[in-house]
Design an enzyme around this catalytic site. Structure first.
Site, PDB file in Angstrom:
ATOM      1  N   TYR A 148       0.815  -1.219   0.000  1.00 54.88           N
ATOM      2  CA  TYR A 148       0.000   0.000   0.000  1.00 54.88           C
ATOM      3  C   TYR A 148       0.852   1.274   0.000  1.00 54.88           C
ATOM      4  CZ  TYR A 148      -3.861  -3.173   1.367  1.00 54.88           C
ATOM      5  OH  TYR A 148      -4.797  -4.189   1.424  1.00 54.88           O
ATOM      6  N   TRP A 165     -15.054 -13.006  -5.027  1.00 55.88           N
ATOM      7  CA  TRP A 165     -16.431 -13.005  -4.494  1.00 55.88           C
ATOM      8  C   TRP A 165     -17.485 -12.911  -5.583  1.00 55.88           C
ATOM      9  CZ3 TRP A 165     -15.055 -15.720  -1.037  1.00 55.88           C
ATOM     10  CH2 TRP A 165     -14.034 -15.424  -0.148  1.00 55.88           C
ATOM     11  N   ASP A 211     -11.060  -1.680   7.852  1.00 58.54           N
ATOM     12  CA  ASP A 211      -9.813  -1.989   7.118  1.00 58.54           C
ATOM     13  C   ASP A 211      -8.839  -0.833   7.301  1.00 58.54           C
ATOM     14  OD1 ASP A 211      -7.894  -2.988   5.064  1.00 58.54           O
ATOM     15  OD2 ASP A 211      -9.545  -4.283   4.469  1.00 58.54           O
ATOM     16  N   GLY A 236      -8.922   1.692  10.424  1.00 56.11           N
ATOM     17  CA  GLY A 236      -8.147   1.327  11.605  1.00 56.11           C
ATOM     18  C   GLY A 236      -7.237   0.150  11.334  1.00 56.11           C
ATOM     19  N   ASP A 237      -6.421  -0.135  12.351  1.00 53.19           N
ATOM     20  CA  ASP A 237      -5.506  -1.269  12.289  1.00 53.19           C
ATOM     21  C   ASP A 237      -6.040  -2.304  13.276  1.00 53.19           C
ATOM     22  OD1 ASP A 237      -3.440  -3.057  12.848  1.00 53.19           O
ATOM     23  OD2 ASP A 237      -1.891  -1.569  12.446  1.00 53.19           O
ATOM     24  N   PHE A 238      -6.486  -3.459  12.758  1.00 56.90           N
ATOM     25  CA  PHE A 238      -7.113  -4.422  13.676  1.00 56.90           C
ATOM     26  C   PHE A 238      -6.134  -5.055  14.659  1.00 56.90           C
ATOM     27  CE2 PHE A 238      -7.495  -7.348   9.666  1.00 56.90           C
ATOM     28  CZ  PHE A 238      -6.207  -7.845   9.817  1.00 56.90           C
ATOM     29  N   HIS A 256      -5.252 -16.518   7.110  1.00 58.56           N
ATOM     30  CA  HIS A 256      -4.186 -17.154   6.315  1.00 58.56           C
ATOM     31  C   HIS A 256      -3.009 -16.207   6.067  1.00 58.56           C
ATOM     32  CE1 HIS A 256      -5.170 -16.083   1.812  1.00 58.56           C
ATOM     33  NE2 HIS A 256      -5.237 -15.021   2.585  1.00 58.56           N
ATOM     34  N   ASP A 257      -3.237 -14.889   6.303  1.00 64.99           N
ATOM     35  CA  ASP A 257      -2.147 -13.920   6.128  1.00 64.99           C
ATOM     36  C   ASP A 257      -1.171 -13.922   7.308  1.00 64.99           C
ATOM     37  OD1 ASP A 257      -3.157 -12.846   3.741  1.00 64.99           O
ATOM     38  OD2 ASP A 257      -4.405 -11.383   4.804  1.00 64.99           O
TER      39      ASP A 257
HETATM   40  C1  LIG Z   1      -6.229 -11.088   1.908  1.00 66.51           C
HETATM   41  S1  LIG Z   1      -7.077  -9.582   2.031  1.00 66.51           S
HETATM   42  C2  LIG Z   1      -8.752 -10.126   2.228  1.00 66.51           C
HETATM   43  C3  LIG Z   1      -9.745  -9.047   1.947  1.00 66.51           C
HETATM   44  C4  LIG Z   1     -11.210  -9.483   2.066  1.00 66.51           C
HETATM   45  N1  LIG Z   1     -11.532  -9.941   3.389  1.00 66.51           N
HETATM   46  C5  LIG Z   1     -11.512 -10.545   1.043  1.00 66.51           C
HETATM   47  O1  LIG Z   1     -11.612 -11.726   1.384  1.00 66.51           O
HETATM   48  O2  LIG Z   1     -11.623 -10.165  -0.127  1.00 66.51           O
HETATM   49  C6  LIG Z   1      -6.633  -9.011   3.650  1.00 66.51           C
HETATM   50  C7  LIG Z   1      -7.313  -7.727   4.061  1.00 66.51           C
HETATM   51  O3  LIG Z   1      -6.888  -7.398   5.392  1.00 66.51           O
HETATM   52  C8  LIG Z   1      -6.611  -6.019   5.444  1.00 66.51           C
HETATM   53  N2  LIG Z   1      -5.646  -5.782   6.535  1.00 66.51           N
HETATM   54  C9  LIG Z   1      -4.367  -6.214   6.596  1.00 66.51           C
HETATM   55  N3  LIG Z   1      -3.790  -5.819   7.744  1.00 66.51           N
HETATM   56  C10 LIG Z   1      -4.737  -5.118   8.421  1.00 66.51           C
HETATM   57  C11 LIG Z   1      -4.735  -4.456   9.670  1.00 66.51           C
HETATM   58  N4  LIG Z   1      -3.645  -4.449  10.445  1.00 66.51           N
HETATM   59  N5  LIG Z   1      -5.870  -3.831  10.075  1.00 66.51           N
HETATM   60  C12 LIG Z   1      -6.981  -3.836   9.271  1.00 66.51           C
HETATM   61  N6  LIG Z   1      -7.043  -4.474   8.076  1.00 66.51           N
HETATM   62  C13 LIG Z   1      -5.918  -5.093   7.654  1.00 66.51           C
HETATM   63  C14 LIG Z   1      -6.036  -5.706   4.086  1.00 66.51           C
HETATM   64  O4  LIG Z   1      -6.059  -4.335   3.777  1.00 66.51           O
HETATM   65  C15 LIG Z   1      -6.940  -6.537   3.189  1.00 66.51           C
HETATM   66  O5  LIG Z   1      -8.087  -5.832   2.820  1.00 66.51           O
END
Ligand SMILES: C[S@@+](CC[C@H](N)C(=O)[O-])C[C@H]1O[C@@H](n2cnc3c(N)ncnc32)[C@H](O)[C@@H]1O
Length: 345
Positions: A148, A165, A211, A236-238, A256-257
């Site tokens: 990003y 989706w 997000d 926000g940052d989750f 999975h990330d």
């Molecule tokens: C693999 S993508 C999946 C997106 C969506 N859930 C989907 O299935 O299409 C991971 C998502 O997590 C968000 N993300 C990553 N780290 C994050 C954080 N620390 N706080 C909030 N969102 C986060 C990313 O911006 C991205 O939109």
């Protein structure tokens, strides 16, 4: 082993060793607009006509079209000694940019990001670690910060995520009856493709997409007003910030990330914020219990290692994580590609 068996075995080897060329052929045809042109024209066209309309050399285009026929991405019929090319059902459905279930943006991301960075796979395997520091010049805490760093990076990742989706969204959102959850939070919900599916199935619900700020800013710009009243956004940052209170948390392709410790950190936060009687829905590509497949999950697991120290998991592994996070009555449904896992607070 007789020679026929040996030949069959060697065919498999040939396919595997050229797998990346197959991907590139498919994406090159996408990138040059072959499938778009044939979808728009609604008719078969000669290689000369395709080359002329797409502004390429005839010889190169002919070679590409023939390879696409070999891959069953195009069909070819002979008329008056001339080859006429047309889309197959697959390319009409998925490969043109305007196809109803277009996978163009996902393939673009794979071709531009994954393909060059696979050169670091051996390092990732040797070290058991993601290789973000080799891929990006600016040091980043995770792949999302790295990707990003440019507006284009946000756009291409978000667009790529949405493609899944258009095919599997309905199936995943209807895997369980979720009508008892009126207030939903889609954590890491990206640009809202899944939230829209949720609202179409449960029209009385509201969904908050949570997000990172850059993703939310872009997604808000793209939203049409009819969806505005039921879908809202929160930046926000989750992993650092507090998350909205909700009856149901959707985490689609989030776990999975991340490694197990980060997943636990997030689960604890979700459990605390979840309303009484609420739940959590994971949508992930699960590995079989004996880890023998499916191949798609192994491929994604390799990608997750390379990019962010994440991994694909079996249902038992998700079950153990959710139970340790305080969730009960955990149910699992494997669908055509992804799986849905529902847990209750
Ligand atoms: C693999 S993508 C999946 C997106 C969506 N859930 C989907 O299935 O299409 C991971 C998502 O997590 C968000 N993300 C990553 N780290 C994050 C954080 N620390 N706080 C909030 N969102 C986060 C990313 O911006 C991205 O939109």
């Amino acid at each position: 082993m007789d020679s026929a068996e040996e030949n069959e075995m060697l065919k498999i080897l040939f396919q595997y060793q050229h797998g990346f060329i197959i991907s590139k052929i498919m994406f090159t045809a996408c990138e040059l607009g072959v499938f778009d042109l044939l979808l728009e024209s609604g008719d078969t066209l000669s290689s000369a006509a395709i080359a002329e309309r797409l502004g390429t050399c005839h010889l190169g285009m002919e070679r590409l079209l023939e390879a696409c026929v070999g891959l069953k991405l195009l069909r070819m019929e002979r008329k008056d000694n001339e080859g006429l090319y047309g889309n197959t059902d697959l390319s009409n459905l998925c490969l043109a940019k305007s196809s109803p279930k277009s996978q163009y943006c996902y393939m673009k991301l794979q071709s531009e990001q994954l393909y060059p960075n696979l050169q670091y796979l051996a390092d990732a395997v040797r070290e058991g670690n993601a290789q973000i520091q080799s891929m990006y010049v600016t040091p980043s805490k995770d792949i999302f910060e790295a990707m990003y760093s440019s507006e284009e990076g946000v756009q291409s990742f978000s667009n790529a995520m949405d493609t899944a989706w258009s095919i599997y969204g309905q199936e995943m959102m209807s895997a369980f009856d979720l009508s008892c959850f009126p207030a939903v939070c889609d954590l890491g919900g990206g640009s809202g493709a899944l939230a829209k599916e949720y609202i179409s199935l449960y029209p009385n619900a509201t969904v908050t997409i949570f997000d990172l700020p850059k993703v939310v800013k872009r997604a808000k710009k793209q939203f049409v007003t009819s969806e505005e009243c039921q879908i809202s956004f929160q930046e926000g940052d989750f992993l650092k910030d507090s998350i909205p209170e909700a009856d149901l948390y959707i985490l689609a392709r989030i776990f999975h990330d991340w490694d197990d410790d980060t997943c636990m950190q997030l689960l604890t936060k979700v459990h605390k914020a979840c309303k009484p009687g609420g739940g959590l829905l994971l949508v992930e590509l699960t590995l079989d219990e004996d880890r023998s497949g499916p191949l798609e999950a192994h491929i994604r697991s390799i990608m997750m290692l390379l990019f962010n120290n994440g991994r694909e998991r079996t249902f038992s592994e998700y079950n153990a994580l959710l139970s340790a996070g305080g969730f009960k009555e955990i149910q699992f449904k494997k669908k055509s590609f992804y799986s849905a896992i529902l847990g209750r607070k």
